[in-house]
Scaffold this motif. Structure first.
Motif, PDB file in Angstrom:
ATOM      1  N   GLU A 125      23.573  40.548  18.107  1.00  0.00           N
ATOM      2  CA  GLU A 125      22.758  40.292  16.919  1.00  0.00           C
ATOM      3  C   GLU A 125      21.902  41.510  16.582  1.00  0.00           C
ATOM      4  OE1 GLU A 125      20.456  36.717  17.303  1.00  0.00           O
ATOM      5  OE2 GLU A 125      22.068  35.708  18.392  1.00  0.00           O
ATOM      6  N   ARG A 126      21.274  42.089  17.605  1.00  0.00           N
ATOM      7  CA  ARG A 126      20.428  43.252  17.362  1.00  0.00           C
ATOM      8  C   ARG A 126      21.267  44.446  16.898  1.00  0.00           C
ATOM      9  NH1 ARG A 126      17.695  39.991  16.749  1.00  0.00           N
ATOM     10  NH2 ARG A 126      15.890  39.240  17.905  1.00  0.00           N
ATOM     11  N   HIS A 127      22.480  44.553  17.440  1.00  0.00           N
ATOM     12  CA  HIS A 127      23.368  45.632  17.001  1.00  0.00           C
ATOM     13  C   HIS A 127      23.714  45.466  15.528  1.00  0.00           C
ATOM     14  CE1 HIS A 127      26.532  48.633  17.010  1.00  0.00           C
ATOM     15  NE2 HIS A 127      27.369  47.741  16.553  1.00  0.00           N
ATOM     16  N   ARG A 128      24.042  44.240  15.119  1.00  0.00           N
ATOM     17  CA  ARG A 128      24.361  43.986  13.702  1.00  0.00           C
ATOM     18  C   ARG A 128      23.153  44.293  12.821  1.00  0.00           C
ATOM     19  NH1 ARG A 128      27.134  39.244  15.630  1.00  0.00           N
ATOM     20  NH2 ARG A 128      25.323  37.984  15.077  1.00  0.00           N
ATOM     21  N   GLU A 129      21.966  43.909  13.277  1.00  0.00           N
ATOM     22  CA  GLU A 129      20.757  44.186  12.502  1.00  0.00           C
ATOM     23  C   GLU A 129      20.549  45.688  12.340  1.00  0.00           C
ATOM     24  OE1 GLU A 129      17.581  42.256  14.494  1.00  0.00           O
ATOM     25  OE2 GLU A 129      18.240  40.226  13.962  1.00  0.00           O
ATOM     26  N   GLN A 130      20.787  46.437  13.424  1.00  0.00           N
ATOM     27  CA  GLN A 130      20.603  47.885  13.361  1.00  0.00           C
ATOM     28  C   GLN A 130      21.625  48.521  12.427  1.00  0.00           C
ATOM     29  OE1 GLN A 130      17.988  49.558  14.775  1.00  0.00           O
ATOM     30  NE2 GLN A 130      18.765  51.190  13.437  1.00  0.00           N
ATOM     31  N   LEU A 135      22.817  50.940   7.220  1.00  0.00           N
ATOM     32  CA  LEU A 135      23.552  50.896   5.958  1.00  0.00           C
ATOM     33  C   LEU A 135      22.594  50.884   4.768  1.00  0.00           C
ATOM     34  CD1 LEU A 135      26.440  48.372   6.764  1.00  0.00           C
ATOM     35  CD2 LEU A 135      26.672  50.810   6.279  1.00  0.00           C
ATOM     36  N   LEU A 136      21.529  50.084   4.879  1.00  0.00           N
ATOM     37  CA  LEU A 136      20.555  50.018   3.787  1.00  0.00           C
ATOM     38  C   LEU A 136      19.844  51.356   3.616  1.00  0.00           C
ATOM     39  CD1 LEU A 136      19.023  46.474   4.430  1.00  0.00           C
ATOM     40  CD2 LEU A 136      20.552  47.145   2.566  1.00  0.00           C
ATOM     41  N   ARG A 137      19.540  52.009   4.747  1.00  0.00           N
ATOM     42  CA  ARG A 137      18.897  53.322   4.677  1.00  0.00           C
ATOM     43  C   ARG A 137      19.837  54.338   4.024  1.00  0.00           C
ATOM     44  NH1 ARG A 137      18.195  53.920   9.722  1.00  0.00           N
ATOM     45  NH2 ARG A 137      16.285  52.694   9.822  1.00  0.00           N
ATOM     46  N   GLU A 138      21.127  54.271   4.412  1.00  0.00           N
ATOM     47  CA  GLU A 138      22.112  55.185   3.833  1.00  0.00           C
ATOM     48  C   GLU A 138      22.312  54.890   2.352  1.00  0.00           C
ATOM     49  OE1 GLU A 138      25.091  58.221   3.835  1.00  0.00           O
ATOM     50  OE2 GLU A 138      23.413  57.719   5.151  1.00  0.00           O
ATOM     51  N   LEU A 139      22.335  53.600   1.997  1.00  0.00           N
ATOM     52  CA  LEU A 139      22.489  53.219   0.588  1.00  0.00           C
ATOM     53  C   LEU A 139      21.322  53.739  -0.239  1.00  0.00           C
ATOM     54  CD1 LEU A 139      23.995  51.664  -1.627  1.00  0.00           C
ATOM     55  CD2 LEU A 139      22.742  49.608  -0.919  1.00  0.00           C
ATOM     56  N   SER A 140      20.112  53.606   0.314  1.00  0.00           N
ATOM     57  CA  SER A 140      18.931  54.105  -0.394  1.00  0.00           C
ATOM     58  C   SER A 140      19.029  55.615  -0.597  1.00  0.00           C
ATOM     59  CB  SER A 140      17.673  53.757   0.402  1.00  0.00           C
ATOM     60  OG  SER A 140      16.529  54.330  -0.189  1.00  0.00           O
ATOM     61  N   HIS A 141      19.461  56.315   0.459  1.00  0.00           N
ATOM     62  CA  HIS A 141      19.590  57.777   0.377  1.00  0.00           C
ATOM     63  C   HIS A 141      20.624  58.172  -0.669  1.00  0.00           C
ATOM     64  CE1 HIS A 141      19.858  61.929   1.671  1.00  0.00           C
ATOM     65  NE2 HIS A 141      21.158  61.797   1.842  1.00  0.00           N
ATOM     66  N   ARG A 142      21.771  57.501  -0.655  1.00  0.00           N
ATOM     67  CA  ARG A 142      22.836  57.836  -1.604  1.00  0.00           C
ATOM     68  C   ARG A 142      22.419  57.476  -3.033  1.00  0.00           C
ATOM     69  NH1 ARG A 142      27.284  59.321   1.181  1.00  0.00           N
ATOM     70  NH2 ARG A 142      27.553  58.502   3.296  1.00  0.00           N
TER      71      ARG A 142
END
Length: 332
Positions: A125-130, A135-142
């Motif tokens: 679960e923690r791995h999926r959250e990370q 992904l959200l951080r990368e999406l924000s950057h892109r």
């Protein structure tokens, strides 16, 4: 802690459920330890490999869990006995993962309290959250990068246009190019886009009935999202120019594009993209369709991929070369 619904018939003794409940517990994979009020261990199921003990002796917290965690559990159980309230916390064990620990109190068969310690492996679960956070951080950057590109396109396009209609026509075309490249990147889960697919995606907008008007040769590297975006824009500028000249000359203009990954003098691989556009004898002299094409092709795009570029117009031929480090691509 909110409890899930539990139920049993009032005329059916709870102890008759014991064997079935223990079997279900074992198959659940959740570790459960039952202790008397004194701390004496009465039952252990599914103890994780991180914690082991000699099964021939009566275990104690510090023996099973080590001194630090054992003392923490001991104090938490004492608080649960005093407050009659559930305690819950998470721990991280290096190389083994994340665990959720819940300590609760339950009445025994003869009224004496039992301390239940439930340990659940929540590493996945923690791995999926990370992964989701990344992904959200990368999406924000892109997204910020795309917005910066759009602003740059709007600014540069406006510099070469004297009226709104001309601006909108050219700007929309460049936004379409950007969108088409992003679709390819998204289809490959943001890992990049294949060069041949990128060319075909850009060509079919202006030559839907004959995409072979631009022939593609050489390697087919997977460009990074950054390279795919900017190479796509370069292709758009070249194809728009080709389509304009082709319309003026009644279908007499065609192009060949090569892509090769070659080592430079230092032995570092570079990606070489070369566009050669030629017209049949008697065609109009080559010229770019707007003043933005040359700055875009010679300065903005090369700088965005840490590369260099050249444009050469000689007679009926237009040539464009773009070279950038192969760190901006990777092969399938």
């Amino acid at each position: 802690m909110k409890r899930n619904l539990t139920w049993h018939r009032k005329d059916y003794r709870e102890d008759r459920f014991r064997d079935g409940l223990i079997l279900a517990l074992v198959h659940s994979g959740v570790c459960v330890c039952a202790q008397a009020e004194s701390g004496e261990y009465l039952f252990v199921a599914n103890m994780h490999k991180s914690w082991q003990f000699n099964q021939d002796t009566d275990p104690v917290d510090t023996e099973i869990f080590g001194e630090d965690l054992g003392q923490r559990l001991k104090l938490a159980k004492r608080r649960v006995l005093e407050s009659k309230k559930t305690e819950e916390f998470e721990i991280h064990i290096a190389n083994d993962g994340f665990f959720q620990i819940v300590i609760d109190l339950v009445g025994g068969a003869y009224g004496e309290p039992l301390i239940l310690t439930m340990i659940k492996d929540i590493s996945e679960e923690r791995h999926r959250e990370q992964v989701l956070k990344n992904l959200l951080r990368e999406l924000s950057h892109r997204s910020k990068n795309l917005l910066a590109i759009v602003l740059s396109l709007a600014s540069q396009t406006a510099r070469g246009q004297s009226d709104l209609a001309s601006f909108l026509k050219i700007f929309r075309g460049r936004i379409f190019s950007l969108s088409a490249s992003q679709d390819l990147v998204t289809d490959m889960s943001w890992s990049g886009a294949g060069f041949h697919d990128l060319v075909e995606n850009q060509v079919k907008k202006y030559f839907p009935d004959d995409i072979t008007r631009v022939k593609v040769k050489g390697d087919d590297p997977v460009l990074t999202p950054n390279a795919a975006t900017h190479v796509g824009l370069a292709l758009h500028e070249l194809i728009v120019n080709l389509a304009s000249r082709d319309a003026q000359n009644g279908g007499a203009v065609s192009a060949v594009i090569d892509c090769w990954v070659l080592p430079n003098e230092e032995g570092v691989d570079e990606t070489h993209i070369t566009w050669r556009e030629s017209a049949n004898s008697g065609a109009l002299q080559p010229e770019f369709t707007n003043v933005f094409s040359e700055p875009m092709l010679q300065r903005i795009i090369p700088a965005s991929v840490s590369g260099s570029a050249e444009i050469d117009m000689d007679g009926d031929t237009v040539s464009y070369s773009l070279v950038f480090p192969s760190a901006e691509n990777r092969f399938n």
